[in-house]
Design an enzyme around this catalytic site. Structure first.
Site, short mmCIF file in Angstrom:
data_model
loop_
_atom_site.label_atom_id
_atom_site.label_comp_id
_atom_site.label_asym_id
_atom_site.label_seq_id
_atom_site.Cartn_x
_atom_site.Cartn_y
_atom_site.Cartn_z
N GLY A 14 91.40 -2.48 34.37
CA GLY A 14 90.67 -1.87 35.49
C GLY A 14 90.12 -0.52 35.10
N THR A 26 97.73 -3.30 40.11
CA THR A 26 96.86 -4.37 40.60
C THR A 26 96.15 -5.02 39.42
OG1 THR A 26 95.02 -2.82 40.90
CG2 THR A 26 96.43 -3.26 42.83
N ASN A 28 93.29 -6.81 37.77
CA ASN A 28 91.86 -6.88 38.09
C ASN A 28 91.23 -8.12 37.45
OD1 ASN A 28 92.75 -4.08 38.41
ND2 ASN A 28 90.59 -3.61 38.72
N GLU A 78 91.40 -7.13 43.26
CA GLU A 78 92.63 -6.68 42.61
C GLU A 78 93.83 -7.29 43.30
OE1 GLU A 78 92.81 -2.46 42.13
OE2 GLU A 78 90.63 -2.25 41.96
N HIS A 83 106.39 -9.01 42.72
CA HIS A 83 107.38 -9.45 41.74
C HIS A 83 107.41 -8.38 40.65
CE1 HIS A 83 109.71 -12.16 39.18
NE2 HIS A 83 108.89 -11.85 38.18
N TYR A 90 97.72 -8.32 30.66
CA TYR A 90 96.28 -8.27 30.39
C TYR A 90 95.90 -9.44 29.50
CZ TYR A 90 96.19 -3.46 32.14
OH TYR A 90 96.29 -2.34 32.93
N ARG A 103 93.72 -6.62 56.92
CA ARG A 103 93.02 -5.49 57.56
C ARG A 103 91.80 -5.11 56.73
NH1 ARG A 103 93.82 -0.97 54.44
NH2 ARG A 103 95.73 -0.88 53.20
N LYS A 106 90.23 0.99 54.30
CA LYS A 106 90.29 2.23 55.08
C LYS A 106 90.33 3.41 54.12
CE LYS A 106 93.87 0.85 57.79
NZ LYS A 106 95.01 0.92 58.68
N PHE A 108 92.21 7.05 53.61
CA PHE A 108 93.44 7.67 54.11
C PHE A 108 93.38 9.18 53.91
CE2 PHE A 108 94.54 3.28 53.38
CZ PHE A 108 95.22 2.97 54.55
P1 ADP Z 1 94.26 -1.31 35.75
O1 ADP Z 1 93.41 -0.16 36.23
O2 ADP Z 1 94.05 -1.62 34.29
O3 ADP Z 1 94.08 -2.54 36.62
P2 ADP Z 1 96.84 -0.92 37.05
O4 ADP Z 1 97.56 0.38 37.18
O5 ADP Z 1 96.21 -1.47 38.31
O6 ADP Z 1 95.79 -0.80 35.89
O7 ADP Z 1 97.89 -1.99 36.46
C1 ADP Z 1 97.52 -3.34 36.40
C2 ADP Z 1 98.24 -4.11 35.30
O8 ADP Z 1 99.66 -4.01 35.47
C3 ADP Z 1 97.95 -5.61 35.40
O9 ADP Z 1 96.75 -5.95 34.71
C4 ADP Z 1 99.19 -6.25 34.77
O10 ADP Z 1 99.00 -6.42 33.37
C5 ADP Z 1 100.30 -5.21 35.03
N1 ADP Z 1 101.25 -5.59 36.08
C6 ADP Z 1 102.61 -5.47 35.95
N2 ADP Z 1 103.25 -5.87 37.06
C7 ADP Z 1 102.29 -6.25 37.95
C8 ADP Z 1 102.34 -6.77 39.30
N3 ADP Z 1 103.52 -6.95 39.94
N4 ADP Z 1 101.16 -7.08 39.91
C9 ADP Z 1 99.98 -6.87 39.26
N5 ADP Z 1 99.87 -6.38 38.00
C10 ADP Z 1 101.01 -6.06 37.33
MG MG Z 2 94.28 -2.50 38.74
#
Ligand code: ADP
Ligand code: MG
Length: 147
Positions: A14, A26, A28, A78, A83, A90, A103, A106, A108
């Site tokens: 992301g 999240t 992506n 995202e 879990h 990735y 929802r 928004k 915040f």
């Molecule tokens: P980015 O900006 O690269 O999306 P994030 O801080 O949103 O970085 O972290 C996302 C990454 O974290 C995912 O691509 C995945 O590899 C890892 N990850 C680990 N645990 C989770 C989870 N419970 N839900 C989603 N992504 C997770």
């Molecule tokens: Mg992300």
């Protein structure tokens, strides 16, 4: 309506909005996957089921929003899986079933308000997904291809 909506695609890097720092990483989807979404799907927060590779199916909350990387002309999708994973995933294939809307997006006033809204979204997703009509989608052939 368009729900449930099933989709799968590669997890890409992301733009570091700091989801992980908020305790809600999240996963992506790539731009191509996002562009395959129904164009009239509303932005906002959704709940559903998700699985990484051929792993277990978990509850998730999903955000469909405007992607600041593209000056908010494109959407971003995202998924936060409810879990704890041992490692990042990735490059793996994420499969999701988007089931219901929670929802709209928004803004915040504070980080505390944002974090508590996310916690409420997660609790709402857990409650909704425990309902029998939503729970049954966890067993859908989309996640468990027969044979
Ligand atoms: P980015 O900006 O690269 O999306 P994030 O801080 O949103 O970085 O972290 C996302 C990454 O974290 C995912 O691509 C995945 O590899 C890892 N990850 C680990 N645990 C989770 C989870 N419970 N839900 C989603 N992504 C997770
Ligand atoms: Mg992300």
């Amino acid at each position: 309506r368009q729900l449930p909506y099933f989709c799968r695609g590669e997890v890409v890097k992301g733009f570091g909005r700091g989801s992980r720092q908020l305790g809600v990483p999240t996963a992506n989807f790539s731009e191509q996957v996002v562009e395959s979404f129904p164009s009239d799907i509303s932005t906002g927060i959704y709940y559903g089921w998700a699985c990484v590779g051929n792993g277990d199916v978990h509850k998730m909350v999903l955000s469909i929003g405007w992607n600041p990387f593209y000056k908010n002309t494109k959407k971003s999708v995202e998924t936060h899986i409810i879990h704890t994973f041992k490692e990042d995933f990735y490059g793996e294939i994420l499969s999701i079933a988007i089931i219901g809307y929670i929802r709209p997006e928004k803004n915040f006033d504070s980080l505390e308000a944002l974090i508590s809204a996310i916690q409420e979204d997660i609790e709402e997703a857990k409650r909704q997904l425990d309902l029998p009509e939503h729970r049954k989608l966890k067993e859908d052939n989309f996640f468990h291809p027969p044979g």
